[in-house]
Design an enzyme around this catalytic site. Structure first.
Site, PDB file in Angstrom:
ATOM      1  N   ARG A 230       0.848  -1.196   0.000  1.00  0.00           N
ATOM      2  CA  ARG A 230       0.000   0.000   0.000  1.00  0.00           C
ATOM      3  C   ARG A 230       0.881   1.242   0.000  1.00  0.00           C
ATOM      4  O   ARG A 230       1.954   1.256   0.605  1.00  0.00           O
ATOM      5  CB  ARG A 230      -0.921   0.034   1.226  1.00  0.00           C
ATOM      6  CG  ARG A 230      -2.157  -0.844   1.099  1.00  0.00           C
ATOM      7  CD  ARG A 230      -3.167  -0.327   0.064  1.00  0.00           C
ATOM      8  NE  ARG A 230      -4.357  -1.137   0.006  1.00  0.00           N
ATOM      9  CZ  ARG A 230      -4.577  -2.159  -0.853  1.00  0.00           C
ATOM     10  NH1 ARG A 230      -3.658  -2.475  -1.753  1.00  0.00           N
ATOM     11  NH2 ARG A 230      -5.707  -2.828  -0.833  1.00  0.00           N
ATOM     12  N   HIS A 278      -1.324   0.957  -9.655  1.00  0.00           N
ATOM     13  CA  HIS A 278      -2.013   0.041  -8.738  1.00  0.00           C
ATOM     14  C   HIS A 278      -2.691  -1.095  -9.532  1.00  0.00           C
ATOM     15  O   HIS A 278      -3.905  -1.306  -9.434  1.00  0.00           O
ATOM     16  CB  HIS A 278      -3.055   0.784  -7.879  1.00  0.00           C
ATOM     17  CG  HIS A 278      -3.481  -0.003  -6.667  1.00  0.00           C
ATOM     18  ND1 HIS A 278      -3.809   0.579  -5.469  1.00  0.00           N
ATOM     19  CD2 HIS A 278      -3.623  -1.338  -6.477  1.00  0.00           C
ATOM     20  CE1 HIS A 278      -4.155  -0.366  -4.586  1.00  0.00           C
ATOM     21  NE2 HIS A 278      -4.044  -1.531  -5.183  1.00  0.00           N
TER      22      HIS A 278
HETATM   23  P1  NAP Z   1      -2.143 -11.420   4.259  1.00  0.00           P
HETATM   24  O1  NAP Z   1      -2.282 -12.844   3.839  1.00  0.00           O
HETATM   25  O2  NAP Z   1      -3.036 -10.890   5.330  1.00  0.00           O
HETATM   26  O3  NAP Z   1      -0.616 -11.204   4.677  1.00  0.00           O
HETATM   27  C1  NAP Z   1      -0.149 -10.061   5.318  1.00  0.00           C
HETATM   28  C2  NAP Z   1       1.258 -10.328   5.787  1.00  0.00           C
HETATM   29  O4  NAP Z   1       1.787  -9.128   6.352  1.00  0.00           O
HETATM   30  C3  NAP Z   1       1.312 -11.402   6.891  1.00  0.00           C
HETATM   31  O5  NAP Z   1       2.442 -12.222   6.719  1.00  0.00           O
HETATM   32  C4  NAP Z   1       1.467 -10.559   8.162  1.00  0.00           C
HETATM   33  O6  NAP Z   1       2.124 -11.208   9.231  1.00  0.00           O
HETATM   34  C5  NAP Z   1       2.331  -9.431   7.635  1.00  0.00           C
HETATM   35  N1  NAP Z   1       2.254  -8.272   8.516  1.00  0.00           N
HETATM   36  C6  NAP Z   1       1.190  -7.505   8.812  1.00  0.00           C
HETATM   37  N2  NAP Z   1       1.510  -6.525   9.677  1.00  0.00           N
HETATM   38  C7  NAP Z   1       2.830  -6.697   9.946  1.00  0.00           C
HETATM   39  C8  NAP Z   1       3.754  -6.014  10.758  1.00  0.00           C
HETATM   40  N3  NAP Z   1       3.395  -4.964  11.506  1.00  0.00           N
HETATM   41  N4  NAP Z   1       5.037  -6.468  10.804  1.00  0.00           N
HETATM   42  C9  NAP Z   1       5.411  -7.541  10.080  1.00  0.00           C
HETATM   43  N5  NAP Z   1       4.577  -8.233   9.253  1.00  0.00           N
HETATM   44  C10 NAP Z   1       3.312  -7.806   9.203  1.00  0.00           C
HETATM   45  O7  NAP Z   1      -2.334 -10.452   3.017  1.00  0.00           O
HETATM   46  P2  NAP Z   1      -2.075 -10.765   1.477  1.00  0.00           P
HETATM   47  O8  NAP Z   1      -3.250 -11.418   0.872  1.00  0.00           O
HETATM   48  O9  NAP Z   1      -0.755 -11.413   1.335  1.00  0.00           O
HETATM   49  O10 NAP Z   1      -2.013  -9.273   0.908  1.00  0.00           O
HETATM   50  C11 NAP Z   1      -1.061  -8.374   1.408  1.00  0.00           C
HETATM   51  C12 NAP Z   1      -1.345  -6.967   0.948  1.00  0.00           C
HETATM   52  O11 NAP Z   1      -1.029  -6.827  -0.430  1.00  0.00           O
HETATM   53  C13 NAP Z   1      -2.807  -6.514   1.024  1.00  0.00           C
HETATM   54  O12 NAP Z   1      -3.184  -6.146   2.338  1.00  0.00           O
HETATM   55  C14 NAP Z   1      -2.801  -5.329   0.083  1.00  0.00           C
HETATM   56  O13 NAP Z   1      -2.462  -4.156   0.789  1.00  0.00           O
HETATM   57  C15 NAP Z   1      -1.702  -5.678  -0.912  1.00  0.00           C
HETATM   58  N6  NAP Z   1      -2.235  -5.956  -2.249  1.00  0.00           N
HETATM   59  C16 NAP Z   1      -1.923  -5.100  -3.251  1.00  0.00           C
HETATM   60  C17 NAP Z   1      -2.383  -5.355  -4.525  1.00  0.00           C
HETATM   61  C18 NAP Z   1      -1.970  -4.468  -5.676  1.00  0.00           C
HETATM   62  O14 NAP Z   1      -2.540  -4.606  -6.761  1.00  0.00           O
HETATM   63  N7  NAP Z   1      -0.994  -3.615  -5.496  1.00  0.00           N
HETATM   64  C19 NAP Z   1      -3.199  -6.470  -4.773  1.00  0.00           C
HETATM   65  C20 NAP Z   1      -3.503  -7.327  -3.727  1.00  0.00           C
HETATM   66  C21 NAP Z   1      -3.003  -7.061  -2.447  1.00  0.00           C
HETATM   67  P3  NAP Z   1       1.461 -12.511   9.930  1.00  0.00           P
HETATM   68  O15 NAP Z   1       1.543 -13.591   8.886  1.00  0.00           O
HETATM   69  O16 NAP Z   1       2.326 -12.780  11.080  1.00  0.00           O
HETATM   70  O17 NAP Z   1       0.046 -12.135  10.267  1.00  0.00           O
HETATM   71  C1  GLV Z   2      -5.612  -4.605  -4.291  1.00  0.00           C
HETATM   72  O1  GLV Z   2      -4.988  -3.635  -4.022  1.00  0.00           O
HETATM   73  C2  GLV Z   2      -6.069  -5.550  -3.326  1.00  0.00           C
HETATM   74  O2  GLV Z   2      -5.978  -5.270  -2.130  1.00  0.00           O
HETATM   75  O3  GLV Z   2      -6.556  -6.627  -3.742  1.00  0.00           O
END
Ligand code: NAP
Ligand code: GLV
Length: 315
Positions: A230, A278
């Site tokens: 983000r 994005h």
């Molecule tokens: P997720 O499965 O919830 O994984 C989040 C990861 O971040 C987990 O490993 C979590 O640790 C870690 N985390 C959170 N807070 C932390 C902190 N303070 N210190 C260290 N690690 C921390 O989420 P996801 O599905 O992988 O997606 C991640 C993010 O990608 C989304 O929230 C979104 O912002 C972004 N995203 C962007 C796009 C785009 O198009 N740019 C698309 C999709 C997603 P734990 O495992 O220990 O809980």
């Molecule tokens: C995109 O940014 C998502 O969070 O899926």
């Protein structure tokens, strides 16, 4: 029982027709013009919902984020309390993110921007290249997205590490956990990737101090940052200053504190910055609607919902 889309920035007709296709019996409505009687609405799916809309649905039972991130829903100060929020965890979305991360790690590793510039100038310069195993990639966030990217990069031969709140165990990936291990993680990292959610703890995490702790022993002599988490995670002025001073070699940024990125942002024209709008992982309407429809079926038949947001953690 009715289902409502709240999509101020996406083409809502594409989503309503995708949902009607995958769930023909569902009463699909859309904000703001086709809400009908709001008392009928049990389920709402949103992307960047304006404040106050969700609180106006008196019988809402589940909120669906149409992406993996939920920060835009959680920031609504009038979000009705106690309603479960389901986020997307779909192989289609994860695969798209992995493509993006692998693409941009490889682009920097193989110096594609330099080759593009040489072609533009008709310069035949076959400069020496290095092996993937010479580069240490460090992924902040080892959740659904981060783990998949880590495994693919590992398979390509990069030295891969990841950092998360709680410890992970991924074969061939050095897993760091918690604040206490953050500096050690940074010190071994040549390419820093963010796949963190937006929370108060991750806001501004890519700042001058963090950049200053990254490895300078890699083949480029300075580290590289890729942020697809983000935009609030990067302090844009610190990234720009680090690029200008040579403390950073290059950056790929898909997300920004303000989106669309304003035309007067110096990031647009900086020669060491690659900007994408994005789009690292786009939500495909039919795939995501099928996922939401499956969750509604589960809820209707009394089964637990998948991928619930933990409100205390904020993701
Ligand atoms: P997720 O499965 O919830 O994984 C989040 C990861 O971040 C987990 O490993 C979590 O640790 C870690 N985390 C959170 N807070 C932390 C902190 N303070 N210190 C260290 N690690 C921390 O989420 P996801 O599905 O992988 O997606 C991640 C993010 O990608 C989304 O929230 C979104 O912002 C972004 N995203 C962007 C796009 C785009 O198009 N740019 C698309 C999709 C997603 P734990 O495992 O220990 O809980
Ligand atoms: C995109 O940014 C998502 O969070 O899926």
């Amino acid at each position: 029982m009715a289902f409502l889309f709240i999509l101020p920035t996406w083409p809502v007709e594409v989503w309503t027709s995708a949902m009607r296709k995958v769930a023909p019996r569902l009463d699909v409505r859309s904000w703001p013009d086709q809400m009908g009687d709001v008392a009928d609405i049990d389920y709402a799916a949103a992307w960047l919902p304006p404040a106050n809309v969700l609180k106006g649905l008196p019988n809402l039972k589940v909120i669906f984020s149409l992406g993996a991130g939920v920060d835009a829903i959680l920031k609504d100060p009038t979000l009705p309390p106690g309603i479960p929020i389901v986020r997307v965890n779909e192989p289609d979305l994860t695969g798209r993110m992995t493509e993006y991360i692998v693409l941009h790690v490889l682009m920097h590793h193989r110096q594609q921007r330099r080759l593009d510039e040489n072609q533009r100038r008709k310069v035949w310069d076959s400069f020496p290249t290095h092996a993937a195993s010479d580069l240490a990639v460090g992924i902040m966030g080892l959740g659904v997205m981060g783990q998949d990217s880590a495994e693919r990069l590992r398979d390509l031969g990069f030295k891969v590490a990841g950092w998360s709140r709680t410890r992970k165990h991924i074969p061939g990936v050095h897993c760091y956990a918690g604040q206490a291990e953050f500096d050690s993680f940074l010190r071994r990292t040549d390419i820093l990737v963010s796949l963190l959610p937006a929370t108060p703890e991750t806001d501004g995490i890519i700042n001058r101090e963090t950049i200053g702790k990254l490895s300078r022993k890699g083949p480029f002599g300075a580290p590289i940052v890729i942020n697809a988490g983000r935009g609030r995670q990067q302090v844009a002025e610190d990234v720009l200053a680090a690029l200008d001073s040579g403390a950073l070699h290059a950056a790929t940024l898909d997300v920004f504190a303000v989106e669309p990125l304003p035309p007067d942002s110096p990031l647009w024209t900086h020669p060491k910055v690659t900007i994408t709008p994005h789009c690292a992982a786009d939500s495909d309407p039919e795939v995501i609607c099928a996922y939401v429809a499956r969750q509604i079926e589960r809820h209707q038949s009394g089964k637990p919902l998948d991928n619930l947001v933990d409100m205390a953690r904020g993701y």
